[in-house]
Write a protein that holds these residues in place. Structure first.
Motif, PDB file in Angstrom:
ATOM      1  N   TYR A  63       0.813  -1.218   0.000  1.00  0.00           N
ATOM      2  CA  TYR A  63       0.000   0.000   0.000  1.00  0.00           C
ATOM      3  C   TYR A  63       0.842   1.262   0.000  1.00  0.00           C
ATOM      4  O   TYR A  63       0.375   2.352   0.330  1.00  0.00           O
ATOM      5  CB  TYR A  63      -1.007  -0.061   1.163  1.00  0.00           C
ATOM      6  CG  TYR A  63      -1.774  -1.353   1.045  1.00  0.00           C
ATOM      7  CD1 TYR A  63      -2.647  -1.534  -0.032  1.00  0.00           C
ATOM      8  CD2 TYR A  63      -1.543  -2.417   1.898  1.00  0.00           C
ATOM      9  CE1 TYR A  63      -3.294  -2.742  -0.227  1.00  0.00           C
ATOM     10  CE2 TYR A  63      -2.194  -3.634   1.705  1.00  0.00           C
ATOM     11  CZ  TYR A  63      -3.062  -3.788   0.633  1.00  0.00           C
ATOM     12  OH  TYR A  63      -3.690  -4.983   0.423  1.00  0.00           O
ATOM     13  N   ASP A 104      -4.672   9.204  -9.741  1.00  0.00           N
ATOM     14  CA  ASP A 104      -4.598   9.482  -8.306  1.00  0.00           C
ATOM     15  C   ASP A 104      -6.002   9.788  -7.801  1.00  0.00           C
ATOM     16  O   ASP A 104      -6.931  10.007  -8.586  1.00  0.00           O
ATOM     17  CB  ASP A 104      -3.597  10.611  -8.000  1.00  0.00           C
ATOM     18  CG  ASP A 104      -4.030  11.945  -8.572  1.00  0.00           C
ATOM     19  OD1 ASP A 104      -5.123  12.428  -8.210  1.00  0.00           O
ATOM     20  OD2 ASP A 104      -3.272  12.525  -9.381  1.00  0.00           O
ATOM     21  N   LEU A 133      -5.719   2.539   2.714  1.00  0.00           N
ATOM     22  CA  LEU A 133      -5.062   3.755   3.202  1.00  0.00           C
ATOM     23  C   LEU A 133      -4.623   3.560   4.661  1.00  0.00           C
ATOM     24  O   LEU A 133      -3.486   3.872   5.028  1.00  0.00           O
ATOM     25  CB  LEU A 133      -6.023   4.942   3.052  1.00  0.00           C
ATOM     26  CG  LEU A 133      -5.573   6.299   3.584  1.00  0.00           C
ATOM     27  CD1 LEU A 133      -4.225   6.702   3.002  1.00  0.00           C
ATOM     28  CD2 LEU A 133      -6.622   7.385   3.252  1.00  0.00           C
ATOM     29  N   LEU A 150      -0.385  13.851   3.677  1.00  0.00           N
ATOM     30  CA  LEU A 150      -1.341  12.981   2.988  1.00  0.00           C
ATOM     31  C   LEU A 150      -2.443  13.840   2.379  1.00  0.00           C
ATOM     32  O   LEU A 150      -2.995  14.720   3.048  1.00  0.00           O
ATOM     33  CB  LEU A 150      -1.961  11.990   3.973  1.00  0.00           C
ATOM     34  CG  LEU A 150      -1.070  10.835   4.430  1.00  0.00           C
ATOM     35  CD1 LEU A 150      -1.734  10.073   5.575  1.00  0.00           C
ATOM     36  CD2 LEU A 150      -0.773   9.887   3.265  1.00  0.00           C
ATOM     37  N   LEU A 155      -2.330   9.964  -3.267  1.00  0.00           N
ATOM     38  CA  LEU A 155      -2.813   8.588  -3.137  1.00  0.00           C
ATOM     39  C   LEU A 155      -3.062   8.088  -4.551  1.00  0.00           C
ATOM     40  O   LEU A 155      -3.914   8.608  -5.268  1.00  0.00           O
ATOM     41  CB  LEU A 155      -4.096   8.546  -2.308  1.00  0.00           C
ATOM     42  CG  LEU A 155      -3.923   9.111  -0.885  1.00  0.00           C
ATOM     43  CD1 LEU A 155      -5.232   9.083  -0.129  1.00  0.00           C
ATOM     44  CD2 LEU A 155      -2.825   8.354  -0.131  1.00  0.00           C
ATOM     45  N   LEU A 164      -5.196   1.071  -3.866  1.00  0.00           N
ATOM     46  CA  LEU A 164      -4.739   2.411  -3.483  1.00  0.00           C
ATOM     47  C   LEU A 164      -3.355   2.299  -2.855  1.00  0.00           C
ATOM     48  O   LEU A 164      -3.111   1.406  -2.038  1.00  0.00           O
ATOM     49  CB  LEU A 164      -5.726   3.027  -2.488  1.00  0.00           C
ATOM     50  CG  LEU A 164      -5.360   4.395  -1.879  1.00  0.00           C
ATOM     51  CD1 LEU A 164      -6.630   5.203  -1.597  1.00  0.00           C
ATOM     52  CD2 LEU A 164      -4.549   4.263  -0.585  1.00  0.00           C
ATOM     53  N   ILE A 166       0.023   4.722  -1.212  1.00  0.00           N
ATOM     54  CA  ILE A 166       0.505   6.023  -0.737  1.00  0.00           C
ATOM     55  C   ILE A 166       1.774   6.414  -1.492  1.00  0.00           C
ATOM     56  O   ILE A 166       2.685   5.601  -1.645  1.00  0.00           O
ATOM     57  CB  ILE A 166       0.795   5.963   0.773  1.00  0.00           C
ATOM     58  CG1 ILE A 166      -0.484   5.587   1.530  1.00  0.00           C
ATOM     59  CG2 ILE A 166       1.362   7.273   1.275  1.00  0.00           C
ATOM     60  CD1 ILE A 166      -0.276   5.375   3.017  1.00  0.00           C
TER      61      ILE A 166
END
Ligand code: AMP
Length: 316
Positions: A63, A104, A133, A150, A155, A164, A166
């Motif tokens: 992730y 994104d 997330l 963030l 993302l 998704l 980071i």
């Protein structure tokens, strides 16, 4: 950089342009991120090296966007120093090479708000994205790393697979978060935690959880929860919805560096700001948006919140 064929610019981050490119040998798509690294005689600053190795370590999570490699490109001095009067200092660039993802979360939310076919995001997709997330943030926090910036723009999504990840992790430290991006675009404040806005210097993992809460609400609403255009306005947006914080709710708040006397607003019903969200979702959101950072839910506990009970977690 001959190994890559630059295809098109896909974004502008806080630190520089991001290009879609193809690795010639494998045909694989990658994202090339040029960092404007200030080099001195000593070479690459150790803070940047530390940051990059941290990035590499964290990107082992599913992730977090995978950092594939780092290319250090030294430009020849003659090509950049036409005047002999100027002492030639070698200019260098670091390119971070990441796996490529097709969009994104900001572009994704925009596509659901504007254009041909405005429609809400599917609640089960919001739940999937939120779970991933929280997993990614929990992974960073378990390694002692805060993201600190963030927002939906960093993302990244694989739309077809509903994944998704980071991005833009850790750069915040070696390259310090500026107020304006390199193109003078204002850095967004919408996801910034109240303790940061109030000048706290000893903030922690709660700053990322606050941002996650703002992003959660934004997926549901298709518009930002707290769209402030200055640090002061940002605080007022928060206070108008959640009530002006008191010492009772948040011990120490009135001693923070930038605390002033504000109008005393009463807390509003949070559920009304996210009308289509289930009661469990509203409960999770309210725990992410607690004023006292010590009371905010952790990313790890969020994964066990009843909001995720209806999700098939085995796939993650
Ligand atoms: P960032 O500096 O990470 O916020 O990146 C700025 C923009 O570039 C993002 O909002 C994305 O649209 C795009 N971008 C960044 N990294 C990638 C990637 N690995 N794959 C595809 N697009 C990316």
């Amino acid at each position: 950089m001959d190994k890559y064929e630059k295809l098109e610019k896909v974004g502008e981050g806080t630190y520089g342009k991001v290009y879609k490119a193809m690795e010639k040998a494998s045909g694989k798509l990658v994202a090339l991120k040029k960092t404007r690294l200030e080099m001195d005689e000593e070479g690459i600053p150790p803070t940047a090296l530390r940051e990059i190795s941290l990035l590499q370590m964290l990107s082992h999570s599913l992730y977090v966007v995978r950092l594939l490699c780092v290319e250090h490109v030294l430009q020849s001095t003659d090509s950049i120093s036409p005047s002999p009067a100027v002492s030639p200092s070698p200019k260098s660039n670091l390119y971070l090479v990441f796996e490529y993802l097709d969009t994104d979360l900001k572009k994704f939310i925009d596509s659901h708000r504007k254009g041909q076919n405005p429609r809400p995001l599917d609640p089960s997709l919001i739940q999937r994205f939120m779970f991933q997330l929280c997993k990614g943030v929990a992974h960073c926090h378990s390694h002692g790393v805060l993201h600190r910036d963030l927002k939906p723009q960093n993302l990244l999504l694989d739309k077809d697979k509903g994944i998704l990840k980071i991005a833009d992790l850790g750069l915040g430290r070696a390259f310090t978060v500026p107020l304006k991006s390199y193109t003078h675009e204002i850095v967004t404040l919408w996801y910034r935690a109240p303790e940061v806005l109030l000048g706290s210097t000893h903030y922690s993992t709660g700053v990322d959880i606050w941002s996650v809460g703002c992003i959660f609400a934004e997926m549901v609403r298709r518009q930002a929860l707290f769209p402030g255009d200055s640090e002061f306005q940002q605080l007022l947006h928060i206070f108008r919805l959640l009530g002006t914080p008191t010492e009772h709710q948040w011990p120490g708040v009135t001693s923070l560096r930038d605390w002033h006397v504000y109008p005393k607003w009463e807390p509003q019903n949070l559920a009304r700001s996210v009308p289509s969200l289930s009661p469990e979702g509203v409960d999770l959101l309210s725990q992410m948006l607690k004023y006292d950072p010590a009371e905010r839910i952790s990313a790890k506990s969020a994964l066990d919140h009843p909001y995720f009970d209806s999700l098939d977690k085995s796939q993650f």
